[in-house]
Design a protein around this motif. Structure first.
Motif, PDB file in Angstrom:
ATOM      1  N   SER A  90      39.983  62.636  45.274  1.00  0.00           N
ATOM      2  CA  SER A  90      38.936  62.934  44.288  1.00  0.00           C
ATOM      3  C   SER A  90      37.740  63.447  45.074  1.00  0.00           C
ATOM      4  CB  SER A  90      38.558  61.692  43.474  1.00  0.00           C
ATOM      5  OG  SER A  90      38.056  60.669  44.323  1.00  0.00           O
ATOM      6  N   GLU A 136      38.967  69.907  40.194  1.00  0.00           N
ATOM      7  CA  GLU A 136      38.431  71.145  39.629  1.00  0.00           C
ATOM      8  C   GLU A 136      37.492  71.768  40.664  1.00  0.00           C
ATOM      9  OE1 GLU A 136      39.123  72.634  36.848  1.00  0.00           O
ATOM     10  OE2 GLU A 136      40.459  71.083  36.030  1.00  0.00           O
ATOM     11  N   GLN A 186      45.120  60.706  40.755  1.00  0.00           N
ATOM     12  CA  GLN A 186      43.791  60.883  40.192  1.00  0.00           C
ATOM     13  C   GLN A 186      43.783  62.111  39.281  1.00  0.00           C
ATOM     14  OE1 GLN A 186      41.147  58.605  41.234  1.00  0.00           O
ATOM     15  NE2 GLN A 186      43.046  57.612  41.908  1.00  0.00           N
ATOM     16  N   ALA A 187      42.691  62.314  38.597  1.00  0.00           N
ATOM     17  CA  ALA A 187      42.567  63.508  37.761  1.00  0.00           C
ATOM     18  C   ALA A 187      42.648  64.751  38.646  1.00  0.00           C
ATOM     19  CB  ALA A 187      41.246  63.468  37.001  1.00  0.00           C
ATOM     20  N   ASP A 188      43.175  65.826  38.099  1.00  0.00           N
ATOM     21  CA  ASP A 188      43.296  67.062  38.865  1.00  0.00           C
ATOM     22  C   ASP A 188      41.911  67.522  39.352  1.00  0.00           C
ATOM     23  OD1 ASP A 188      45.993  67.066  38.426  1.00  0.00           O
ATOM     24  OD2 ASP A 188      45.910  68.462  36.728  1.00  0.00           O
TER      25      ASP A 188
END
Length: 411
Positions: free
Chosen positions: A6, A248, A244-246
């Motif tokens: 992240s 960006e 984790q979230a992709d």
């Protein structure tokens, strides 16, 4: 080991400069900070062009060594791009930029570094600096000529020995490969953060974080609290054991805006600025590149030695002045004691003493002035006790009057 990442990034112009010469990028596999130099001569252009060029590295690599090699090659190519830009825009002559970046390859990181932006690592509560500054003062520290504390205030601390730009056709770039583990937090930052926020403060903010975005905000805020005379940019990368979230991609600083060639900074940027509350702050020393020649180094080292000698001379003069004041005070105090008298005894006769009845260590502040010849045993009990306890006199005349009264009593 399979790991996940992240990240967060942020940049601020600071409290003094009118434009942001920093640029930062937080991507999927690439994370980098660039701090431009040259002020109105193109520091913002240099860092923005560099970040835009490096974004081509934001892709998967099969091995960290390949990523490190590609990183170095890309930086050398970017160095040529900056030189060509100066050729097309002569008003940008002298522009350059530092670069510190990471490329993730599984649980390993490829690092590339040039200049004085920094990469730090927080691992299991321990906070450490990973990169070494390519500055003149760091060279002096490494060679033992000055201390870390002296480096913080050295007048040449803004001199860079290695940068990208039109100043060096083939700059030396540091590359390294590291293995990371879950829980690691990597901080990439410009010297607008590292020069004004202590390692202890950086450590505390990172260990007390509730989110990476919040930590970036607090890092920048802490620099602002210290006056933030320079641009401030920070990129955080954290390693996790669970998905984790992709990620960006995010660009901050000059690279997030259209590149404007040759636009000068306002007077407030070049001549100093204002802090909140209306207090004027001093101009920030502009980082600049200097050629790596022995004559130059010898001259600066000689200058540093001259300053050290001057400080020693000033210190010795101050010590000598204090010693002279103390000696004068002691002499005057002693002279005063010799204006005093008292009547006492040596055990046999009554004496008049000059001075006072105190001693300073082995030094007596009184001496025998006159032996009256009056036997102490000839005095009455009361007068004898008075003489043995000593009788103060305001002058020699007063002392002799006291002796005459003792003789009358004896008679």
């Amino acid at each position: 080991m399979t790991v996940y990442y992240s990240s967060a990034a942020g940049s601020h112009v600071g409290m003094v400069r009118a434009n942001n010469q920093d640029s930062g990028y937080s991507g999927v596999d690439l994370f980098v900070v660039a701090d431009g130099m040259g002020g109105h001569a193109g520091g913002d252009v240099a860092s923005a062009l560099t970040i835009k060029s490096l974004q081509e590295l934001d892709r998967e690599f099969t091995a960290p060594e390949d990523a490190a090699s590609a990183f170095r090659d890309k930086l050398l190519t970017t160095n040529k791009v900056l030189s060509e830009t100066v050729y097309e825009h002569p008003e940008l002559a002298g522009m350059g930029t530092t670069v510190s970046g990471l490329i993730t390859v599984g649980d390993q990181l490829a690092l590339a570094h040039i200049g004085d932006s920094r990469v730090y690592l927080l691992r299991e509560g321990e906070f450490s600096q990973i990169t070494a500054d390519h500055t003149f003062v760091q060279r002096l520290v490494d060679s033992g000529r000055i201390t870390e504390e002296e480096a913080k205030t050295h007048p040449r601390r803004s001199v860079l020995m290695r940068v990208l730009g039109d100043v060096d056709s083939s700059p030396e770039i540091d590359t390294m490969v590291f293995r990371t583990q879950p829980g690691d937090v990597w901080l990439l930052c410009s010297d607008g953060l590292s020069s004004y926020v202590s390692d202890t403060e950086l450590h505390d903010i990172l260990t007390q974080r509730t989110s990476l975005d919040g930590a970036v905000d607090k890092l920048i805020e802490k620099s602002l609290v210290h006056g933030a005379p320079d641009n401030v940019t920070a990129v955080l990368l954290e390693t996790h054991a669970t998905p984790q979230a992709d990620l960006e991609p995010k660009t901050v600083g000059s690279a997030s805006m259209p590149i404007a060639y040759g636009e000068a900074e306002s007077d407030s940027a070049s001549g100093g600025g204002w802090l909140r509350g209306g207090r004027r702050v001093a101009p920030v020393p502009e980082s600049h590149f200097e050629p790596r020649v022995d004559d130059y180094l010898d001259e600066i080292i000689a200058e540093s030695r001259r300053r050290v000698r001057q400080r020693r001379v000033i210190w010795l003069l101050a010590v000598a002045l204090v010693a002279a004041i103390l000696a004068t005070g002691t002499f005057l105090a002693y002279q005063w004691t010799q204006t005093r008298f008292f009547v006492g005894t040596n055990g046999d006769t009554v004496l008049i003493y000059q001075g006072i009845q105190q001693d300073v260590g082995p030094i007596s502040l009184s001496s025998e002035f006159e032996d009256t010849g009056i036997p102490i045993d000839s005095l009455g009990a009361f007068d004898r006790r008075r003489v043995e306890a000593t009788i103060n006199a305001e002058s020699i005349e007063n002392a002799r009057e006291i002796v005459l009264r003792l003789e009358d009593t004896d008679g």
